[in-house]
Write a protein that holds these residues in place. Structure first.
Motif, short mmCIF file in Angstrom:
data_model
loop_
_atom_site.label_atom_id
_atom_site.label_comp_id
_atom_site.label_asym_id
_atom_site.label_seq_id
_atom_site.Cartn_x
_atom_site.Cartn_y
_atom_site.Cartn_z
N HIS A 144 6.68 42.56 18.11
CA HIS A 144 8.10 42.82 17.86
C HIS A 144 8.47 42.44 16.44
O HIS A 144 9.13 43.19 15.72
CB HIS A 144 8.92 42.03 18.89
CG HIS A 144 10.38 42.20 18.80
ND1 HIS A 144 11.05 43.24 19.41
CD2 HIS A 144 11.33 41.48 18.16
CE1 HIS A 144 12.34 43.14 19.16
NE2 HIS A 144 12.54 42.08 18.40
N GLU A 145 8.01 41.28 16.02
CA GLU A 145 8.28 40.78 14.67
C GLU A 145 7.70 41.71 13.60
O GLU A 145 8.38 42.06 12.63
CB GLU A 145 7.64 39.39 14.57
CG GLU A 145 7.93 38.61 13.36
CD GLU A 145 7.35 37.20 13.46
OE1 GLU A 145 7.73 36.38 12.62
OE2 GLU A 145 6.52 36.90 14.35
N GLN A 146 6.45 42.14 13.79
CA GLN A 146 5.83 43.03 12.81
C GLN A 146 6.50 44.39 12.78
O GLN A 146 6.62 45.00 11.72
CB GLN A 146 4.33 43.16 13.09
CG GLN A 146 3.57 41.90 12.71
CD GLN A 146 2.07 42.01 12.95
OE1 GLN A 146 1.62 42.54 13.95
NE2 GLN A 146 1.30 41.48 12.01
N GLN A 147 6.95 44.88 13.92
CA GLN A 147 7.66 46.15 13.95
C GLN A 147 8.97 46.07 13.18
O GLN A 147 9.34 46.99 12.46
CB GLN A 147 7.92 46.59 15.40
CG GLN A 147 6.67 47.03 16.14
CD GLN A 147 6.05 48.25 15.51
OE1 GLN A 147 6.70 49.26 15.31
NE2 GLN A 147 4.78 48.16 15.18
N GLN A 148 9.68 44.95 13.33
CA GLN A 148 10.94 44.79 12.60
C GLN A 148 10.70 44.74 11.09
O GLN A 148 11.44 45.35 10.33
CB GLN A 148 11.66 43.51 13.04
CG GLN A 148 12.30 43.63 14.40
CD GLN A 148 13.07 42.37 14.76
OE1 GLN A 148 12.67 41.26 14.40
NE2 GLN A 148 14.16 42.54 15.48
N VAL A 149 9.67 44.02 10.68
CA VAL A 149 9.36 43.93 9.25
C VAL A 149 8.99 45.31 8.71
O VAL A 149 9.45 45.72 7.64
CB VAL A 149 8.23 42.90 9.00
CG1 VAL A 149 7.73 42.99 7.58
CG2 VAL A 149 8.74 41.50 9.32
N HIS A 150 8.16 46.04 9.46
CA HIS A 150 7.77 47.39 9.03
C HIS A 150 9.00 48.29 8.92
O HIS A 150 9.14 49.04 7.95
CB HIS A 150 6.76 47.99 10.00
CG HIS A 150 6.37 49.39 9.66
ND1 HIS A 150 5.58 49.69 8.57
CD2 HIS A 150 6.69 50.58 10.23
CE1 HIS A 150 5.43 50.99 8.49
NE2 HIS A 150 6.09 51.56 9.48
N ALA A 151 9.88 48.21 9.89
CA ALA A 151 11.10 49.03 9.86
C ALA A 151 11.94 48.70 8.63
O ALA A 151 12.52 49.59 8.00
CB ALA A 151 11.91 48.82 11.13
N ALA A 152 12.02 47.44 8.28
CA ALA A 152 12.78 47.04 7.09
C ALA A 152 12.13 47.59 5.82
O ALA A 152 12.81 48.07 4.92
CB ALA A 152 12.88 45.53 7.01
N VAL A 153 10.81 47.56 5.77
CA VAL A 153 10.09 48.03 4.59
C VAL A 153 10.31 49.52 4.37
O VAL A 153 10.50 49.98 3.24
CB VAL A 153 8.58 47.72 4.71
CG1 VAL A 153 7.76 48.45 3.66
CG2 VAL A 153 8.35 46.22 4.61
N VAL A 154 10.31 50.29 5.44
CA VAL A 154 10.47 51.75 5.30
C VAL A 154 11.93 52.19 5.38
O VAL A 154 12.23 53.37 5.33
CB VAL A 154 9.62 52.53 6.34
CG1 VAL A 154 8.15 52.22 6.16
CG2 VAL A 154 10.08 52.27 7.76
N GLY A 155 12.85 51.22 5.50
CA GLY A 155 14.27 51.55 5.52
C GLY A 155 14.78 52.08 6.84
O GLY A 155 15.83 52.70 6.90
N ALA A 156 14.05 51.82 7.90
CA ALA A 156 14.45 52.33 9.21
C ALA A 156 15.13 51.28 10.08
O ALA A 156 15.51 51.57 11.21
CB ALA A 156 13.23 52.88 9.95
N ALA A 157 15.30 50.06 9.58
CA ALA A 157 15.88 48.99 10.38
C ALA A 157 17.38 49.15 10.49
O ALA A 157 18.05 49.60 9.55
CB ALA A 157 15.56 47.63 9.77
#
Length: 194
Positions: A144-157
């Motif tokens: 869950h944590e890694q998915q949130q970080v990835h979403a933030a990196v690609v601007g999808a959060a």
């Protein structure tokens, strides 16, 4: 004198090392057999000399991610070590979760947790349940944590989710609070069975 074929120049460890580099650069979505072959300058078919399919390669990547057992046999230390190892690799929790769920990965942390649960006084069946519960918590939380970080990196959060570097401490605190709850349940179960 003719050079050895490319498949002979690259052993299993070289293929795994290339896979780890591709994972670090591209994450799980970019971890393709084609990219690994390109990294090694071989045909994709050469990889199948060492791994029968991509899932077998991902299982080897998973084993590399989780490493050996924890240096500290206490349940909380084993859980933290597993989380640290998952976080050290882009999409580490997702890759390990898949290999573990498919029965392709013997997870040293699980064996350590079973042993620690037995030391608390749980019988074999309860120790296995305790170990699985801790493993699923750690992998799930980290995924869950890694998915949130990835979403933030690609601007999808979602803009309401704070994924700034200052939020790392909060995630750490939340992980520790959840782990304490899980382990309190394990210890309470052990105490009740004495």
């Amino acid at each position: 004198m003719n050079a050895a074929p490319a498949s002979a120049r690259n052993d299993k460890s070289a293929v795994l090392a290339a896979a780890m580099r591709v994972l670090a650069e591209n994450g799980l979505p970019g971890l393709s057999m084609r990219r690994i072959a390109d990294e090694l300058d071989v045909q994709v078919s050469a990889l199948y000399w060492h791994f029968p399919n991509k899932q077998a390669l991902l299982a080897a990547v998973s084993a590399r991610i989780v490493g050996d057992g924890s240096p500290n046999p206490e349940m909380d230390a084993v859980a933290r070590t597993l989380r640290d190892r998952l976080l050290a690799h882009q999409d580490g929790a997702e890759i390990v979760s898949s290999s573990f769920a498919l029965g392709l990965l013997d997870l040293p942390a699980r064996a350590d947790l079973v042993s620690a649960a037995r030391d608390l006084g749980l019988d074999d069946t309860a120790a296995e349940v305790a170990a699985d519960t801790v493993v699923h918590y750690v992998i799930g939380y980290t995924f869950h944590e890694q998915q949130q970080v990835h979403a933030a990196v690609v601007g999808a959060a979602d803009a309401s989710v704070d994924l700034s570097p200052s939020d790392v401490g909060d995630r750490e605190d939340d992980f520790e609070a959840g782990l304490a709850m899980v382990l309190a349940g394990v210890r309470a179960t052990a105490s009740a069975r004495r």
